[in-house]
Design a protein around this motif. Structure first.
Motif, short mmCIF file in Angstrom:
data_model
loop_
_atom_site.label_atom_id
_atom_site.label_comp_id
_atom_site.label_asym_id
_atom_site.label_seq_id
_atom_site.Cartn_x
_atom_site.Cartn_y
_atom_site.Cartn_z
N ILE A 32 28.32 -14.10 24.55
CA ILE A 32 28.94 -15.39 24.18
C ILE A 32 30.46 -15.29 24.23
CG2 ILE A 32 29.33 -16.98 22.25
CD1 ILE A 32 26.31 -16.46 21.52
N ILE A 33 31.01 -14.20 23.68
CA ILE A 33 32.47 -14.00 23.73
C ILE A 33 32.95 -14.03 25.17
CG2 ILE A 33 34.28 -12.26 23.38
CD1 ILE A 33 32.80 -11.50 20.75
N LYS A 34 32.22 -13.35 26.03
CA LYS A 34 32.61 -13.29 27.45
C LYS A 34 32.49 -14.65 28.11
CE LYS A 34 32.12 -10.45 31.52
NZ LYS A 34 31.43 -9.32 32.12
N LEU A 35 31.38 -15.34 27.88
CA LEU A 35 31.15 -16.64 28.50
C LEU A 35 32.13 -17.70 28.01
CD1 LEU A 35 27.23 -16.73 28.56
CD2 LEU A 35 28.80 -16.34 30.50
N LEU A 36 32.60 -17.56 26.79
CA LEU A 36 33.57 -18.51 26.24
C LEU A 36 35.00 -18.20 26.68
CD1 LEU A 36 32.21 -19.07 22.62
CD2 LEU A 36 32.07 -20.64 24.58
N GLY A 37 35.18 -17.13 27.43
CA GLY A 37 36.50 -16.80 27.95
C GLY A 37 37.38 -15.99 27.02
N PHE A 38 36.78 -15.35 26.04
CA PHE A 38 37.55 -14.54 25.10
C PHE A 38 37.45 -13.06 25.43
CE2 PHE A 38 36.42 -18.34 22.53
CZ PHE A 38 37.70 -18.83 22.35
N ALA A 39 37.36 -12.71 26.70
CA ALA A 39 37.21 -11.32 27.13
C ALA A 39 38.35 -10.43 26.63
CB ALA A 39 37.08 -11.24 28.64
N SER A 40 39.49 -11.02 26.34
CA SER A 40 40.62 -10.23 25.83
C SER A 40 40.28 -9.61 24.47
CB SER A 40 41.87 -11.10 25.72
OG SER A 40 41.67 -12.16 24.80
N TRP A 41 39.29 -10.14 23.78
CA TRP A 41 38.87 -9.59 22.49
C TRP A 41 38.20 -8.23 22.65
CZ3 TRP A 41 36.29 -14.00 19.18
CH2 TRP A 41 37.22 -15.02 18.98
N PHE A 42 37.70 -7.94 23.84
CA PHE A 42 36.94 -6.69 24.03
C PHE A 42 37.78 -5.45 23.74
CE2 PHE A 42 34.04 -9.10 27.12
CZ PHE A 42 33.16 -9.42 26.11
N SER A 43 39.04 -5.47 24.09
CA SER A 43 39.87 -4.28 23.81
C SER A 43 40.02 -4.09 22.31
CB SER A 43 41.23 -4.39 24.50
OG SER A 43 41.97 -5.47 23.98
N ILE A 44 40.13 -5.16 21.56
CA ILE A 44 40.22 -5.07 20.10
C ILE A 44 38.90 -4.52 19.54
CG2 ILE A 44 40.44 -6.39 17.94
CD1 ILE A 44 42.21 -8.36 19.60
N LEU A 45 37.79 -5.06 20.05
CA LEU A 45 36.48 -4.58 19.60
C LEU A 45 36.28 -3.11 19.93
CD1 LEU A 45 34.29 -7.66 20.58
CD2 LEU A 45 34.90 -6.93 18.27
N GLU A 46 36.71 -2.70 21.11
CA GLU A 46 36.58 -1.29 21.50
C GLU A 46 37.43 -0.39 20.62
OE1 GLU A 46 36.85 -0.20 25.69
OE2 GLU A 46 36.35 -2.28 26.19
N ASN A 47 38.65 -0.83 20.31
CA ASN A 47 39.58 -0.01 19.54
C ASN A 47 39.29 0.01 18.05
OD1 ASN A 47 41.07 0.80 21.80
ND2 ASN A 47 42.32 -1.04 21.73
N LYS A 48 38.83 -1.11 17.51
CA LYS A 48 38.66 -1.23 16.05
C LYS A 48 37.21 -1.39 15.63
CE LYS A 48 43.13 -1.30 15.47
NZ LYS A 48 43.80 -0.09 15.09
N GLY A 49 36.32 -1.68 16.56
CA GLY A 49 34.93 -2.00 16.22
C GLY A 49 34.20 -0.89 15.50
N VAL A 50 34.34 0.34 15.97
CA VAL A 50 33.65 1.46 15.34
C VAL A 50 34.14 1.63 13.91
CG1 VAL A 50 33.29 3.96 15.39
CG2 VAL A 50 33.09 2.64 17.49
N THR A 51 35.44 1.57 13.71
CA THR A 51 36.00 1.73 12.36
C THR A 51 35.51 0.62 11.43
OG1 THR A 51 37.95 2.80 13.26
CG2 THR A 51 38.14 1.90 11.03
N VAL A 52 35.54 -0.62 11.91
CA VAL A 52 35.08 -1.73 11.09
C VAL A 52 33.58 -1.60 10.81
CG1 VAL A 52 34.74 -4.24 11.05
CG2 VAL A 52 36.91 -3.30 11.84
N GLY A 53 32.81 -1.26 11.85
CA GLY A 53 31.38 -1.11 11.68
C GLY A 53 31.02 0.00 10.70
N ILE A 54 31.69 1.12 10.81
CA ILE A 54 31.44 2.24 9.89
C ILE A 54 31.85 1.86 8.47
CG2 ILE A 54 32.16 4.60 9.30
CD1 ILE A 54 32.12 5.16 12.36
N SER A 55 32.93 1.10 8.35
CA SER A 55 33.36 0.64 7.02
C SER A 55 32.30 -0.26 6.40
CB SER A 55 34.69 -0.10 7.11
OG SER A 55 35.70 0.77 7.54
N ILE A 56 31.75 -1.17 7.17
CA ILE A 56 30.70 -2.06 6.66
C ILE A 56 29.45 -1.27 6.29
CG2 ILE A 56 29.12 -3.95 7.29
CD1 ILE A 56 31.51 -5.10 8.93
N LEU A 57 29.07 -0.32 7.14
CA LEU A 57 27.92 0.53 6.85
C LEU A 57 28.16 1.34 5.58
CD1 LEU A 57 25.17 1.67 7.77
CD2 LEU A 57 26.43 3.33 9.14
#
Length: 149
Positions: A32-57
């Protein structure tokens, strides 16, 4: 739909067939992010996603401690038992492997696809959960290091 969307769509379909809600939701949101044209978010998700995910876990894992359901006495009794000591060592080992896995993902991004597919198989057919890629990458890092890769 672009050919670039096929890999994430395949993952979405496999996850849906396997009734793995976590992977289904993740793949659907990324598509959905990609189809909506927000592909620029992917670098943020790649860089911060694991940290945020581990924090939530970690929040979910620590919630019983914060709520008082697990007391200081429970923690002490756990650590001093033989199984508790093994659990402590297993936790240290898993955290170390996960750390090696994060580094391996950064240095060998070409292995991510195989690790993700292996994780999907583990989740779908062996009742696993989606924390596998980091630990699997850590194990792969150790084995690959033995072969000089």
């Amino acid at each position: 739909m672009s050919v670039d969307n096929i890999p994430i769509l395949i993952i979405l379909v496999l996850a849906a067939i396997a009734k793995n809600h976590a992977v289904s939701v993740a793949a659907a949101l990324l598509l959905i992010i990609k189809l909506l044209g927000f592909a620029s978010w992917f670098s943020i998700l790649e860089n911060k996603g694991v940290t945020v995910g581990i924090s939530i876990l970690t929040i979910a894992i620590l919630a019983p401690v914060a709520s008082g359901r697990i007391t200081l006495r429970d923690m002490y009794d756990s650590v001093v038992s033989p199984v508790g000591l093994l659990a402590l060592l297993a936790g240290i080992f898993a955290a170390w492997l996960g750390g090696k896995g994060v580094l391996f993902f950064k240095t060998s991004p070409d292995m991510i696809t195989s690790l993700i597919l292996g994780t999907i198989v583990g989740i779908s057919f062996f009742q696993g959960i989606a924390v596998g890629p980091l630990i699997a990458a850590g194990m792969l890092s150790i084995v690959a290091g033995l072969f000089g890769k």
